[in-house]
Write a protein that holds these residues in place. Structure first.
Motif, PDB file in Angstrom:
ATOM      1  N   ARG A  44       0.667  -1.566  -0.245  1.00  0.00           N
ATOM      2  CA  ARG A  44       0.116   0.023   0.117  1.00  0.00           C
ATOM      3  C   ARG A  44       0.770   1.270  -0.014  1.00  0.00           C
ATOM      4  O   ARG A  44       1.790   1.249   0.221  1.00  0.00           O
ATOM      5  CB  ARG A  44      -0.849   0.041   1.307  1.00  0.00           C
ATOM      6  N   SER A  53      -4.412  12.103  -1.808  1.00  0.00           N
ATOM      7  CA  SER A  53      -4.586  11.035  -0.605  1.00  0.00           C
ATOM      8  C   SER A  53      -5.394   9.953  -0.580  1.00  0.00           C
ATOM      9  O   SER A  53      -5.178   9.545   0.529  1.00  0.00           O
ATOM     10  CB  SER A  53      -4.867  12.240   0.843  1.00  0.00           C
ATOM     11  N   THR A 110       0.581   6.052  -0.401  1.00  0.00           N
ATOM     12  CA  THR A 110      -0.524   7.060  -0.321  1.00  0.00           C
ATOM     13  C   THR A 110      -0.381   8.054  -1.381  1.00  0.00           C
ATOM     14  O   THR A 110       0.391   8.527  -1.442  1.00  0.00           O
ATOM     15  CB  THR A 110      -0.690   7.420   1.275  1.00  0.00           C
ATOM     16  N   VAL A 127      -5.307   5.995  -1.066  1.00  0.00           N
ATOM     17  CA  VAL A 127      -4.777   4.833  -0.395  1.00  0.00           C
ATOM     18  C   VAL A 127      -5.010   3.863  -1.609  1.00  0.00           C
ATOM     19  O   VAL A 127      -5.965   3.718  -2.118  1.00  0.00           O
ATOM     20  CB  VAL A 127      -5.399   4.319   1.228  1.00  0.00           C
TER      21      VAL A 127
END
Length: 64
Positions: free
Chosen positions: A15, A22, A17, A24
């Motif tokens: 993962r 913003s 960001t 994810v």
């Protein structure tokens, strides 16, 4: 939480960001694009690796 399949075999899901929107983002190594990076002298300086954010289309740099 519901169990879901995110890949088969050795596809590790990571993962990151997005710095612009913003969001994810989940990705595997098959999603990563790369290109060589050179310093100001023209010497090879490793690879730049990124994925494209599906929400804002910016390039999000990722680690190895």
């Amino acid at each position: 939480m519901t169990v879901r399949i995110v890949g088969h075999g050795e596809q590790e899901v990571r993962r990151v960001t997005c710095g612009r929107c913003s969001g994810v983002l989940e990705y595997s190594k098959n999603d990563v694009q790369s290109e060589p990076r050179y310093d100001s002298s023209g010497n090879y300086d490793g690879e730049r690796r990124w994925i494209n954010c599906p929400q804002c289309t910016s390039q999000v740099e990722v680690a190895d």
